[in-house]
Motif scaffolding. Structure first.
Motif, PDB file in Angstrom:
ATOM      1  N   ILE A   1       0.873  -1.177   0.000  1.00 34.62           N
ATOM      2  CA  ILE A   1       0.000   0.000   0.000  1.00 34.62           C
ATOM      3  C   ILE A   1       0.906   1.220   0.000  1.00 34.62           C
ATOM      4  N   LEU A   2       0.664   2.125  -0.924  1.00 36.59           N
ATOM      5  CA  LEU A   2       1.479   3.325  -1.079  1.00 36.59           C
ATOM      6  C   LEU A   2       0.595   4.537  -0.848  1.00 36.59           C
ATOM      7  N   THR A   3       0.975   5.425   0.079  1.00 32.95           N
ATOM      8  CA  THR A   3       0.215   6.666   0.267  1.00 32.95           C
ATOM      9  C   THR A   3       0.990   7.826  -0.339  1.00 32.95           C
ATOM     10  N   THR A   4       0.274   8.768  -0.932  1.00 35.24           N
ATOM     11  CA  THR A   4       0.941   9.886  -1.589  1.00 35.24           C
ATOM     12  C   THR A   4      -0.014  11.049  -1.793  1.00 35.24           C
ATOM     13  N   ARG A   5       0.557  12.239  -1.936  1.00 31.36           N
ATOM     14  CA  ARG A   5      -0.201  13.404  -2.380  1.00 31.36           C
ATOM     15  C   ARG A   5      -0.322  13.384  -3.899  1.00 31.36           C
TER      16      ARG A   5
END
Length: 511
Positions: free
Chosen positions: A177-181
């Protein structure tokens, strides 16, 4: 959280511009996506392995993955999916020097797993790795496929290691899982994600609920919320939880909402900074000004380079020493986070950083307006800070604004408004000018700007609801010449035609 339905070339402005987009997305996506259903097979994606969680700064990405890990640890989530969940924070990965193996990185905060890490990695299909804050990663990940690492115990530079994980050279059977703006979406093109979900923040009912929790008095909460709801431009930004807190903090301090209610985002942040410095003791006004000069210089450098995380050496380069950071004011504006054995810093929210970056133009030496041209939100704050009332209020606490800087900004705005009426500027450029007038919030200047215009054009320009609110406000504030032409031909007005309706009758001709 909803399924993200846009292509990765996302041009929607973060924060301010995204408020109206959020409302559309809420309507378009009738069903929310829950954490429980993230890894479900759907459509073309069978057994999804790599998922992206997208969201603007402060909307709750890190909080969501913390909840995910907590629910997993308590046995409430993914018990049949994963035996181990690891979280890699990009702000921590940035601090790693030399070559590291994946084993080294996984053990950074879990050294107790050293005896069993080999056995754990033999079953990658039972591992979930969360990579939090990809937009904060300092290095590019566009590694060539043949350069990727494939062995978990092979030392590599940290950018190669992260690229190898994301491009499935390392542990391809594991789930990520990758979180990003949204600002990092360009780099996502090299990543083959199995799904992308967007965290949309507070829907309308949650904004009202937040106000009710913030104010102890129910009647005061209702009055405050009604005032903010009537100011639709500011209200659309309240989908960000921390912006709700900033707005409520300002309204609570003022006490009386009717007479001096802030009308623009700039005015909100002027009051917020005043509140922040009001109860803290500095060695006179000069001490506070010096502190703000350093903070605003740091903020501007970060905005220029699209960075929201700062490391101790960057604080030192901006002139901020350890003793500066012990000030309560500094710790409220610039938040310290201990990551492993290191400390990193970030402004309490991106909008605060952008506001302080704009303030640097007026209180720091050697700032040129050209440096701000491509920083849309910061530029809006900059013109908002040319408002005499806002300047006077801040000047009581931090000393005078540079008259030369104010004159330069006012001259630029006046010249470009005049040029627009005689030259073929793009619709996007004129929207930049309209936002400048809106944040400046000076009826005299707006009237003068529109007085000699004969034609206003935004042809083929997609306009959000917030754009239309700004246009309406500017033309309500200024006197529109009866012969003025307003060209909206080919523009997308699906969200805002009803918003513009109250001012359209002022124009001599509509196209």
């Amino acid at each position: 959280m909803v399924e993200y339905q846009k292509p990765f070339e996302d041009t929607v402005q973060e924060l301010m511009g995204r408020g109206s987009y959020q409302a559309k997305a809420m309507v378009r996506n009738k069903s929310k996506v829950s954490l429980e259903h993230l890894f479900q097979t759907k459509g073309d994606f069978q057994n999804p392995k790599l998922l992206i969680l997208l969201g603007v700064a402060g909307v709750g990405k890190t909080t969501l993955v913390q909840k995910l890990m907590m629910d997993w640890a308590l046995g409430k989530l993914y018990q049949d999916n994963f035996d181990f969940v690891f979280c890699l924070k990009c702000r921590e990965l940035n601090l790693l020097t030399g070559k590291q193996s994946l084993v080294d990185v996984l053990l950074l905060n879990h050294n107790y797993l050293l005896p069993s890490i080999g056995q754990i990695l033999k079953h990658p299909e039972k591992i979930l790795i969360v990579i939090d804050g990809f937009d904060e990663f300092r290095f590019p990940i566009c590694q060539l496929q043949h350069q990727l690492c494939t062995k978990t115990d092979e030392p590599r530079n940290i950018d190669n290691l992260l690229a190898s994980l994301l491009r499935r050279g390392l542990l391809p059977e594991a789930c990520l899982i990758l979180t990003t703006r949204p600002s990092a979406l360009e780099q996502m093109k090299v990543i083959k994600a199995d799904g992308c979900f967007e965290i949309l923040g507070f829907p309308e009912e949650h904004r009202e609920e937040y106000f009710q929790h913030f104010f102890a008095d129910e009647a005061v909460a209702a009055q405050a919320f009604q005032h903010i709801k009537e100011n639709e431009v500011v209200y659309t930004m309240c989908y960000i939880p921390i912006f709700c807190w900033i707005v409520c903090t300002v309204l609570k301090e003022q006490g009386k909402f009717v007479n001096n209610y802030p009308q623009t985002a700039t005015e909100i942040f002027v009051h917020f900074i005043i509140i922040s410095v009001k109860y803290h003791n500095f060695s006179g006004q000069a001490g506070l000004r010096a502190c703000l000069q350093k903070l605003s210089k740091l903020a501007f450098c970060g905005v220029q380079e699209n960075r929201i995380i700062f490391y101790p050496e960057e604080l030192k380069a901006a002139g901020l020493e350890l003793q500066d950071m012990t000030s309560l004011f500094c710790t409220e504006i610039l938040v310290k986070e201990v990551v492993g054995t290191f400390s990193v810093y970030s402004f309490i929210h991106l909008t605060v950083q952008e506001f302080l970056a704009a303030l640097s133009f007026f209180i720091c030496d050697n700032c040129t307006l050209e440096s701000f041209y491509d920083l849309d939100i910061t530029l809006r704050f900059l013109f908002g800070l040319t408002n005499p009332s806002s300047q006077n209020q801040l000047a009581q606490h931090i000393g005078p604004f540079s008259p030369a800087a104010t004159a330069q900004a006012n001259h630029w705005l006046q010249v470009n408004i005049e040029l627009y009426t005689t030259s073929a500027w793009s619709g996007e450029f004129f929207m930049k000018l309209l936002y400048a007038l809106f944040e400046k919030n000076d009826a005299r200047v707006t009237k003068e700007a529109l007085a000699t215009a004969t034609s206003i054009g935004l042809p083929s320009t997609p306009l959000s609801k917030v754009d239309c609110l700004v246009i309406r406000n500017v033309f309500q504030q200024g006197n529109v010449p009866c012969n003025m032409e307003f060209n909206l031909e080919g523009g997308d007005l699906s969200d805002g035609l009803h918003v513009l309706a109250p001012v359209l009758h002022k124009f001599g001709r509509l196209l």
